[in-house]
Design a protein around this motif. Sequence first.
Motif, PDB file in Angstrom:
ATOM      1  N   LEU A  36      30.503  49.290  55.430  1.00 43.77           N
ATOM      2  CA  LEU A  36      29.827  48.143  55.746  1.00 43.77           C
ATOM      3  C   LEU A  36      30.785  47.362  55.126  1.00 43.77           C
ATOM      4  CD1 LEU A  36      27.519  46.261  55.751  1.00 43.77           C
ATOM      5  CD2 LEU A  36      26.664  46.797  53.346  1.00 43.77           C
ATOM      6  N   ALA A  37      31.601  47.265  54.092  1.00 42.56           N
ATOM      7  CA  ALA A  37      32.670  46.070  53.638  1.00 42.56           C
ATOM      8  C   ALA A  37      33.435  46.180  54.863  1.00 42.56           C
ATOM      9  CB  ALA A  37      33.289  46.735  52.444  1.00 42.56           C
ATOM     10  N   ARG A  38      34.248  47.021  55.455  1.00 35.62           N
ATOM     11  CA  ARG A  38      35.103  47.105  56.705  1.00 35.62           C
ATOM     12  C   ARG A  38      34.373  46.162  57.798  1.00 35.62           C
ATOM     13  NH1 ARG A  38      36.689  52.674  58.834  1.00 35.62           N
ATOM     14  NH2 ARG A  38      34.618  52.707  59.445  1.00 35.62           N
ATOM     15  N   MET A  39      33.143  46.126  58.054  1.00 33.15           N
ATOM     16  CA  MET A  39      32.411  45.605  59.203  1.00 33.15           C
ATOM     17  C   MET A  39      32.461  43.908  58.595  1.00 33.15           C
ATOM     18  SD  MET A  39      29.219  46.510  61.571  1.00 33.15           S
ATOM     19  CE  MET A  39      27.859  45.474  60.470  1.00 33.15           C
ATOM     20  N   LEU A  40      32.044  43.772  57.386  1.00 34.20           N
ATOM     21  CA  LEU A  40      31.967  42.577  56.914  1.00 34.20           C
ATOM     22  C   LEU A  40      33.057  41.779  56.808  1.00 34.20           C
ATOM     23  CD1 LEU A  40      29.439  43.062  53.325  1.00 34.20           C
ATOM     24  CD2 LEU A  40      28.902  42.146  55.734  1.00 34.20           C
ATOM     25  N   THR A  57      43.667  39.415  53.230  1.00 40.43           N
ATOM     26  CA  THR A  57      44.298  39.189  51.639  1.00 40.43           C
ATOM     27  C   THR A  57      43.594  39.965  50.649  1.00 40.43           C
ATOM     28  OG1 THR A  57      43.137  37.459  50.884  1.00 40.43           O
ATOM     29  CG2 THR A  57      45.190  36.856  51.936  1.00 40.43           C
ATOM     30  N   ASN A  58      44.231  40.407  49.371  1.00 44.37           N
ATOM     31  CA  ASN A  58      43.571  41.124  48.621  1.00 44.37           C
ATOM     32  C   ASN A  58      42.191  40.749  47.970  1.00 44.37           C
ATOM     33  OD1 ASN A  58      45.147  43.057  48.433  1.00 44.37           O
ATOM     34  ND2 ASN A  58      46.339  42.657  46.541  1.00 44.37           N
ATOM     35  N   GLN A  59      42.471  39.119  48.138  1.00 45.35           N
ATOM     36  CA  GLN A  59      41.091  38.496  47.599  1.00 45.35           C
ATOM     37  C   GLN A  59      39.948  38.703  48.554  1.00 45.35           C
ATOM     38  OE1 GLN A  59      41.626  34.235  46.842  1.00 45.35           O
ATOM     39  NE2 GLN A  59      39.338  33.762  46.428  1.00 45.35           N
ATOM     40  N   GLN A  60      40.427  38.637  49.940  1.00 44.89           N
ATOM     41  CA  GLN A  60      39.171  38.924  50.939  1.00 44.89           C
ATOM     42  C   GLN A  60      38.648  40.229  50.891  1.00 44.89           C
ATOM     43  OE1 GLN A  60      41.912  37.550  54.223  1.00 44.89           O
ATOM     44  NE2 GLN A  60      40.455  35.891  54.656  1.00 44.89           N
ATOM     45  N   LEU A  61      39.631  41.146  50.810  1.00 51.89           N
ATOM     46  CA  LEU A  61      39.149  42.650  50.412  1.00 51.89           C
ATOM     47  C   LEU A  61      38.174  42.756  49.450  1.00 51.89           C
ATOM     48  CD1 LEU A  61      42.690  44.525  51.077  1.00 51.89           C
ATOM     49  CD2 LEU A  61      40.893  43.934  52.668  1.00 51.89           C
ATOM     50  N   GLN A  62      38.588  42.188  48.477  1.00 44.52           N
ATOM     51  CA  GLN A  62      37.427  42.323  47.032  1.00 44.52           C
ATOM     52  C   GLN A  62      36.262  41.694  47.246  1.00 44.52           C
ATOM     53  OE1 GLN A  62      39.908  40.752  43.805  1.00 44.52           O
ATOM     54  NE2 GLN A  62      41.089  42.552  43.785  1.00 44.52           N
ATOM     55  N   SER A  63      36.331  40.523  48.058  1.00 49.59           N
ATOM     56  CA  SER A  63      35.107  39.800  48.717  1.00 49.59           C
ATOM     57  C   SER A  63      34.388  40.594  49.325  1.00 49.59           C
ATOM     58  CB  SER A  63      35.367  38.407  49.382  1.00 49.59           C
ATOM     59  OG  SER A  63      34.198  37.832  49.782  1.00 49.59           O
ATOM     60  N   ALA A  64      34.948  41.168  50.305  1.00 45.56           N
ATOM     61  CA  ALA A  64      34.200  42.271  51.187  1.00 45.56           C
ATOM     62  C   ALA A  64      33.234  43.378  50.432  1.00 45.56           C
ATOM     63  CB  ALA A  64      34.894  42.920  52.259  1.00 45.56           C
ATOM     64  N   LEU A  65      34.202  44.031  49.554  1.00 42.13           N
ATOM     65  CA  LEU A  65      33.733  45.028  48.587  1.00 42.13           C
ATOM     66  C   LEU A  65      32.699  44.616  47.757  1.00 42.13           C
ATOM     67  CD1 LEU A  65      37.191  46.448  47.664  1.00 42.13           C
ATOM     68  CD2 LEU A  65      35.387  47.567  48.971  1.00 42.13           C
TER      69      LEU A  65
END
Length: 575
Positions: A476-480, A431-439
């Motif tokens: 790194l965000a992609r791997m997280l 989700t957008n929230q998960q994407l922002q959390s990883a970033l």
Amino acid sequence: MINKRLIRLCGNSKKYIALTIGAKWVSLLCNIAILWTVGSFVDALIAGTTLHIALYIAVLSVCACVRFIGDMYGARFSHMASAQAKKTLRSRVYQKLLALGPGYTNHTTTAGLIQTAGEGIESLDNYFGKYLPQLFYALLAPISLFIALSFISIDSALILLACVPLIPLSIVAFMKIAKKLMKGYWNVYTDLGDTFLENLQGLTTLKLFGADAQKHQEMNVQSEKFRRITMKVLSMQLHSITLMDILAYGGAAAGGIVALLKYQQGIISIGGLITIVLLSAEFFLPLRMLGSYFHVATTGMAAADTIFTLLDSPQDDDGTLSIKKIDHLSFRHVDFSYDSNRNILDDICIDVHKNQYIAIVGESGSGKSTLAALLMRMQRAKAGGVFINESDIQKFKRSMLTKTIGLLSTNSYIFSGTIRSNLLMGNASATNQQLQSALQQAQLLPFVQGLQDGLDTDVGEEGALLSGGQKQRLALARMLLADRPVMIFDEATSNIDCESEEMIWQSIRALKGKKTIIVITHRLASAQDADCIYVLKHGTIAEKGTHDQLFAAQGIYHAMWITQSELESLQEDAS
């Protein structure tokens, strides 16, 4: 020139090849019927007998329509034969690459692979769609014509049939030369493609060092080599075609002369003479066409050899075990070498427990990154083994490894597209929230929020619109986001700015105790928080322990730490 392995590999094309031959043969029978009808009409016209013009027209019309349908379906079946073969070959090449995994570069170059999977397989279009159907049709057509003409003049039919084998004999004579020449042609072609791709990818570096002129000259030399071998191929093809033309037209002329003599002797009618003369060319046209397709097919055969070399590349059999959880990773007495001259790794023993933070340090060339390659099954140990829990890593499915172990290296790839599309590779349903959390974890969220299009910002080819540090933090965000239980960081902060480097290390340290972390680095300051540090020197583990233990021992680690601290101090003073 029948490649049994290639035909067996593309067995689903056989029925379309047979249908193409059948369609060609039906067209031939219609042509025989048309010319026979014309000859009969001429005889009837000269004899002054009653002409059933409507019947002649009906026969000619039916035969012409059937021939048109035969030609149309012949072309369609030909296309389907080649399309099925290309689909099968591309699928097999792709499956082989999946089986080889990231280590495919040990067997072929990227440029060579592109040419093989692209133009190489495409060149087999003529082999399956034209050459193979024509080969069998060229055997069937002369026999059919001989039977048809033997009712008019057996002597002319025998002369024409006797001249037919001369063309395949000429093809055989050129075959050995053509095969050797085309193999050399394809090798030179792929070498030129390798050089071109390499120079294109490194164009910026060449410009910076002023080495573009030198590479330009090297490309010119290879281009000239390719031009010369291309001219040799064209010359060979021209000589072969000229010889086949002489044999084809000479054979047709011989058959026509015999038919003319029979007409003068009153043995055959004028209509029979016309039929023989018009059909005599049909004896040789199929073989003449086969000769033309032969030269095109040799290119495909050369490409097929390259395809088979790739398909025959040795690979590790995929395992059968699944991974439910990883409690323990270990390297047990691992030896590794790229050749027989020297070992890159020698008797390596490393233990990593669940949620432990391990660092592997050492100078460049000490074998650190090879350990990551072994753990990802990009390479295989020469002796000893890598174990997950108590099972050899080779026993696990490769797909399970990629779902369990994540790798962030200095050359992690950023694809053209948006920030969002790159992140979703880690988790397609995020989700957008998960994407922002990883970033946020990768300390890239403020940057992305400051962009006009945010997550939908285009990053350019290979992330060209981002800085080096931003690309690495995005990786790194992609791997997280992928959330692998084991994470390997192989020189993850090399060649990026100090600010980005510190941000990445903050993110990595935040994972301590939550994930199993293996850090591979030459920079000791990045490893001092590790639960255990392994020091590699010349492919062996020279020391291991915590930062405090190794520093107090005043060995290799201590010396490296002092040297790096002094260099960093000098750099700070200079800045």
